[in-house]
Scaffold this motif. Structure first.
Motif, PDB file in Angstrom:
ATOM      1  N   ILE A 162      67.833 115.934  50.366  1.00  8.56           N
ATOM      2  CA  ILE A 162      66.513 115.468  51.142  1.00  8.56           C
ATOM      3  C   ILE A 162      65.636 114.761  50.344  1.00  8.56           C
ATOM      4  CG2 ILE A 162      64.341 116.498  52.209  1.00  8.56           C
ATOM      5  CD1 ILE A 162      66.232 118.849  53.077  1.00  8.56           C
ATOM      6  N   GLU A 164      59.334 116.594  55.194  1.00  3.98           N
ATOM      7  CA  GLU A 164      58.861 117.893  55.955  1.00  3.98           C
ATOM      8  C   GLU A 164      57.370 117.959  55.326  1.00  3.98           C
ATOM      9  OE1 GLU A 164      59.415 121.244  53.098  1.00  3.98           O
ATOM     10  OE2 GLU A 164      58.047 120.029  52.224  1.00  3.98           O
ATOM     11  N   THR A 188      55.837 121.013  54.009  1.00  6.07           N
ATOM     12  CA  THR A 188      55.340 122.118  53.096  1.00  6.07           C
ATOM     13  C   THR A 188      54.685 121.532  51.928  1.00  6.07           C
ATOM     14  OG1 THR A 188      57.249 123.407  53.858  1.00  6.07           O
ATOM     15  CG2 THR A 188      56.110 124.343  52.008  1.00  6.07           C
ATOM     16  N   TYR A 216      50.921 123.511  61.598  1.00  5.77           N
ATOM     17  CA  TYR A 216      51.081 122.118  61.829  1.00  5.77           C
ATOM     18  C   TYR A 216      52.195 121.523  62.988  1.00  5.77           C
ATOM     19  CZ  TYR A 216      54.754 122.960  58.554  1.00  5.77           C
ATOM     20  OH  TYR A 216      55.938 123.387  58.025  1.00  5.77           O
ATOM     21  N   ARG A 234      63.805 111.624  57.693  1.00  2.00           N
ATOM     22  CA  ARG A 234      65.051 112.002  56.703  1.00  2.00           C
ATOM     23  C   ARG A 234      66.233 110.913  57.264  1.00  2.00           C
ATOM     24  NH1 ARG A 234      65.576 118.601  56.708  1.00  2.00           N
ATOM     25  NH2 ARG A 234      63.308 118.885  56.404  1.00  2.00           N
ATOM     26  N   GLY A 289      71.002 116.475  67.814  1.00  2.00           N
ATOM     27  CA  GLY A 289      70.237 117.646  67.184  1.00  2.00           C
ATOM     28  C   GLY A 289      69.878 117.045  65.524  1.00  2.00           C
ATOM     29  N   GLN A 308      58.611 118.683  64.082  1.00  2.56           N
ATOM     30  CA  GLN A 308      58.696 120.191  63.529  1.00  2.56           C
ATOM     31  C   GLN A 308      57.492 120.798  64.090  1.00  2.56           C
ATOM     32  OE1 GLN A 308      59.147 120.157  59.397  1.00  2.56           O
ATOM     33  NE2 GLN A 308      61.427 120.454  59.457  1.00  2.56           N
ATOM     34  N   GLU A 331      52.467 127.637  57.213  1.00  2.00           N
ATOM     35  CA  GLU A 331      52.390 127.789  55.762  1.00  2.00           C
ATOM     36  C   GLU A 331      51.253 128.763  55.508  1.00  2.00           C
ATOM     37  OE1 GLU A 331      54.905 126.703  54.590  1.00  2.00           O
ATOM     38  OE2 GLU A 331      55.502 124.739  55.847  1.00  2.00           O
ATOM     39  N   LEU A 339      66.319 123.141  51.096  1.00  2.00           N
ATOM     40  CA  LEU A 339      65.375 122.749  49.785  1.00  2.00           C
ATOM     41  C   LEU A 339      65.263 123.855  48.682  1.00  2.00           C
ATOM     42  CD1 LEU A 339      62.828 122.200  52.789  1.00  2.00           C
ATOM     43  CD2 LEU A 339      63.249 120.245  51.084  1.00  2.00           C
ATOM     44  N   ALA A 360      70.873 125.253  63.064  1.00  2.00           N
ATOM     45  CA  ALA A 360      69.573 125.892  62.650  1.00  2.00           C
ATOM     46  C   ALA A 360      68.279 125.475  63.365  1.00  2.00           C
ATOM     47  CB  ALA A 360      69.332 125.494  61.166  1.00  2.00           C
ATOM     48  N   GLY A 383      60.614 130.335  54.066  1.00  2.00           N
ATOM     49  CA  GLY A 383      60.784 131.355  53.205  1.00  2.00           C
ATOM     50  C   GLY A 383      59.693 131.095  52.362  1.00  2.00           C
ATOM     51  N   TYR A 417      57.880 130.205  48.849  1.00  2.00           N
ATOM     52  CA  TYR A 417      58.013 129.294  47.633  1.00  2.00           C
ATOM     53  C   TYR A 417      56.870 129.353  46.643  1.00  2.00           C
ATOM     54  CZ  TYR A 417      54.841 127.501  51.346  1.00  2.00           C
ATOM     55  OH  TYR A 417      53.620 127.445  52.061  1.00  2.00           O
ATOM     56  N   PHE A 450      57.501 128.698  57.494  1.00  2.00           N
ATOM     57  CA  PHE A 450      58.746 128.230  58.290  1.00  2.00           C
ATOM     58  C   PHE A 450      58.324 126.777  58.986  1.00  2.00           C
ATOM     59  CE2 PHE A 450      57.039 131.034  61.388  1.00  2.00           C
ATOM     60  CZ  PHE A 450      56.935 130.186  62.618  1.00  2.00           C
ATOM     61  N   LEU A 483      60.166 124.941  62.521  1.00  2.00           N
ATOM     62  CA  LEU A 483      61.120 124.781  63.420  1.00  2.00           C
ATOM     63  C   LEU A 483      61.134 123.532  63.954  1.00  2.00           C
ATOM     64  CD1 LEU A 483      59.437 127.854  65.486  1.00  2.00           C
ATOM     65  CD2 LEU A 483      61.128 127.809  63.530  1.00  2.00           C
ATOM     66  N   GLY A 484      62.540 123.225  64.210  1.00  2.00           N
ATOM     67  CA  GLY A 484      62.635 121.847  64.743  1.00  2.00           C
ATOM     68  C   GLY A 484      62.512 121.809  66.290  1.00  2.00           C
ATOM     69  N   ARG A 524      65.957 120.510  68.161  1.00  2.00           N
ATOM     70  CA  ARG A 524      67.057 121.448  68.341  1.00  2.00           C
ATOM     71  C   ARG A 524      66.628 122.541  69.182  1.00  2.00           C
ATOM     72  NH1 ARG A 524      69.397 121.970  62.396  1.00  2.00           N
ATOM     73  NH2 ARG A 524      69.513 119.758  62.188  1.00  2.00           N
TER      74      ARG A 524
END
Ligand code: HAM
Length: 410
Positions: free
Chosen positions: A51, A72, A74, A94, A100, A107, A114, A118, A245, A266, A271, A273, A290, A292-293, A296
């Motif tokens: 990425i 992304e 985060t 957010y 990317r 997808g 997203q 956080e 990541l 996905a 998770g 960090y 996390f 979420l797209g 998708r």
């Protein structure tokens, strides 16, 4: 990169609204990080992730700064934390686009949206449970059922490092594809993510992270599991779950859409960090979240026949055959009363305007012709249900329509 047009775009907006409801019910505040940051913010995500190394839209701006469009959010949220030092725990949500340079396919796009959350400043395992539960609750509100929660822990940094060493020596003597060999040289963990069938048996035989968990990591994980169980949120332990990541430690998870193709299933993931804020120049600060797209997740909604595009049809269409000026005032009045209204322009014929009215999906046409104008009346014609056209006094139009629409909604 795509254009999202109505009515699909209305669905996107509602998607964000539902996510906002879930996040704000739990005390999360909306954050809007910039879409572009100094390149260094993103290189902290890990030099070993594609990425960062291959997929970033980076360039030198007119002031000679090396910047990049965010892949992304985060990293940007952590950078913002370092800059503003809000009170912890800092709970944020957010929504917005990321970029990317990937090979586009169903997808997978180069600009994709997203929604995410956080939280910075707490390493309580109960927070991990809250975060995962919010993702789960969001899917429930969308109506999705075929979502599987995959759960893993990458251990403390020391555990993770020992595990990576073990993986490296395992894979060095294993039969791997050339691509996975190249991945091995840079990032042994990512070899576990190979979907190539020739790599399958080497991955199958690879050591698992649980053998390397410290007591603290194992205890943290056990608390997370107990919390999910208390909330009756089903999960599957996947000890070979690695994420794209590099910043993850301890709890990692993914929401897999069971109706999607396994290479792109996905719907979201996240998770802990705990080292990222420090890597960005801040004080040691744990973090979890996390993303979420949107694309998708909406594909999964289509597959399950839930959360369709909302009805964006107007309630009323004004047909004005006396020059269009009456429609100016009528549409204005009705909109002020909260009734959604459209009209036609360019002095079209009655027939063409009625066609427009039908196409608009409106429940009623409000018609003004010379007879109505002379009698200070308007005609109301039901379009969706059958029923007769009626004439009402101009002054009665708003309350009359309001009660008809209310009746229709009942
Ligand atoms: P990620 O797994 O890279 O994590 O992305 C999260 C989700 O974004 C994916 O599961 C997928 O649904 C969607 N997504 C990613 N790339 C694309 C793409 N090219 N086209 C369409 N959808 C895509 C992150 O981004 C982390 N920031 C998540 C996180 C937040 N971890 C901790 N906090």
């Amino acid at each position: 990169m795509r254009d999202i047009l109505a009515p699909e775009s209305a669905r996107w907006r509602r998607f964000t609204d539902v996510f906002a409801e879930v996040a704000e019910l739990a005390g999360y505040g909306f954050v809007i990080p910039p879409m572009m940051e100094d390149l260094g913010v993103f290189t902290r995500l890990g030099e070993a992730t594609e990425i960062v190394t291959k997929e970033m839209y980076d360039f030198v701006d007119k002031g000679d700064r090396h910047v990049a469009l965010r892949p992304e959010q985060t990293a940007g949220v952590c950078r913002a934390y370092v800059e503003h030092r809000p009170i912890t725990p800092w709970k944020t949500w957010y929504s917005g686009p990321n970029f990317r340079y990937e090979k586009p396919q169903r997808g997978r796009y180069r600009q994709f949206d997203q929604v995410g959350i956080e939280v910075l400043g707490s390493d309580d395992a109960h927070l991990d449970v809250e975060v995962i539960a919010l993702g789960w609750e969001f899917y429930r509100r969308l109506g999705l059922q075929r979502v599987e929660l995959l759960l893993n822990s990458l251990g403390e940094p020391g555990d993770r490092a020992r595990y990576i060493d073990a993986l490296r020596s395992h894979f060095e003597s294993a039969d791997l594809t050339a691509q996975s060999r190249a991945t091995l040289a840079k990032n042994p963990l990512r070899v576990l993510d190979s979907k190539r069938s020739e790599d399958e048996s080497a991955i199958e035989a690879a050591p698992t992270i649980d053998q390397y968990w410290s007591d603290a990591a194992a205890e943290h994980f056990a608390t997370v599991r107990a919390g999910l169980e208390a909330l009756a949120i089903p999960y599957t332990i996947d000890l070979k779950l690695v994420r794209g990541l590099d910043y993850y430690r301890r709890t990692t998870f993914e929401f897999a859409g069971l109706t999607l193709d396994s290479a792109q299933n996905a719907l979201g993931g996240g998770g802990r960090y705990d080292g990222l804020v420090e890597a960005l120049g801040g004080p040691p600060t744990p973090g979890i979240g996390f993303a979420l797209g949107v694309d998708r997740t909406l594909i999964a909604c289509d597959d399950e026949g839930v959360f369709g595009a909302p009805d964006t049809d107007v309630d009323v269409f004004v047909v004005d055959t006396v020059g269009g000026g009456e429609a100016v005032v009528l549409t204005h009045e009705l909109r002020a009363a909260g009734i959604s209204v459209d009209r036609s322009f360019d002095g079209r014929s009655m027939k063409a305007q009625m066609k427009g009215a039908n196409r608009s999906g409106a429940a009623y046409a409000v018609i003004v012709g010379s007879d109505e104008l002379a009698a200070d009346e308007v005609a109301i014609r039901p379009l969706r249900s059958g029923g007769d056209q009626v004439s009402v006094a101009r002054s009665e139009l708003v309350p009359d329509l309001q009660s008809r629409l209310e009746e229709g909604n009942r």
